[in-house]
Design an enzyme around this catalytic site. Sequence first.
Site, short mmCIF file in Angstrom:
data_model
loop_
_atom_site.label_atom_id
_atom_site.label_comp_id
_atom_site.label_asym_id
_atom_site.label_seq_id
_atom_site.Cartn_x
_atom_site.Cartn_y
_atom_site.Cartn_z
N LYS A 1 -31.02 75.00 27.16
CA LYS A 1 -29.41 75.54 26.88
C LYS A 1 -28.53 73.89 27.43
O LYS A 1 -27.83 73.64 25.97
CB LYS A 1 -28.74 76.43 27.66
CG LYS A 1 -29.85 77.62 27.91
CD LYS A 1 -29.36 77.83 26.13
CE LYS A 1 -29.70 79.69 26.15
NZ LYS A 1 -29.46 80.05 23.93
N TYR B 1 -35.14 77.73 31.69
CA TYR B 1 -33.69 77.81 30.31
C TYR B 1 -32.66 77.25 30.31
O TYR B 1 -31.76 76.74 29.70
CB TYR B 1 -33.30 79.19 31.44
CG TYR B 1 -32.08 79.90 30.31
CD1 TYR B 1 -32.82 80.64 29.36
CD2 TYR B 1 -31.26 79.68 30.45
CE1 TYR B 1 -31.45 81.33 28.91
CE2 TYR B 1 -30.08 80.40 30.60
CZ TYR B 1 -30.13 81.11 28.76
OH TYR B 1 -29.49 81.61 28.02
#
Length: 259
Positions: free
Chosen positions: A160, A156
């Site tokens: 990002k 994750y």
Amino acid sequence: MTTRPLRDRTALVTGGGGPLGRAFSLALAQAGARVILVGRNAQALSGAARRVAMEGGTARTAVCDVSDPASVTALTDTLAEEDISLLVNNAGVAGPVKPLTEVEPDEWDGVFSANVRGVYLMCRAFLPSMIGAGRGDIVNIASVSGKRPLLNRTPYTASKMALLGLTRTLAAEVGPHGVAVNSLSPGPVRGPRMDRNFRLEAELTGSTPEEAERAFASRAALGRLVEEDEVAKALVAMLAMPGLCGADIDLSAGMIAPS
């Protein structure tokens, strides 16, 4: 200054059936925009559209898997008559909560497919019309986790961070054509996704979900999570700043402030 700065603009919001997508859509509609909610779950999209309509806004829905090129192409065909001048790339997944050595390749690829590939495909599909019109805004929903470590969440955070790089480079590419590209990086947003993350973190560390939440919130200068409506208000505020381009707006209750 007008109180409805987005009047007569058409905004497309991906992940429109989720809690944050609903909040974005409602805030945009209240600011005067016509909203198109896009996502994979038709029932969730319909519920979000009804909420917008109940508040006096205008919304329609379109089912699309933003990580699938064929699905995105079908979406552009469906919306060919729409003058979409605002794209909010909100769709994404949280991914696994585990050490990197335990992350399976398909789990890694799944996170990047939704969080990065989907943004690329949507920008690729809807930028030509914006460039042709000489105007437009793209806001990519990134995360404070792309700017500081988040243990056991490597896919994750990496996705990002990639999204921040995509935003800055794309802003330089299309800014000369009148299209502004920016990112909004929320901290942990109170809601079902964070509840799920706290539960998994608690299972991993032998704590309780409540303890996991308190530990996470303690990293923020304000000592709390952020709320969905706060993030939605930040989005509208960004769009009222015409000189904003290639920027990342942090809305994390001070999550990046501590060292």
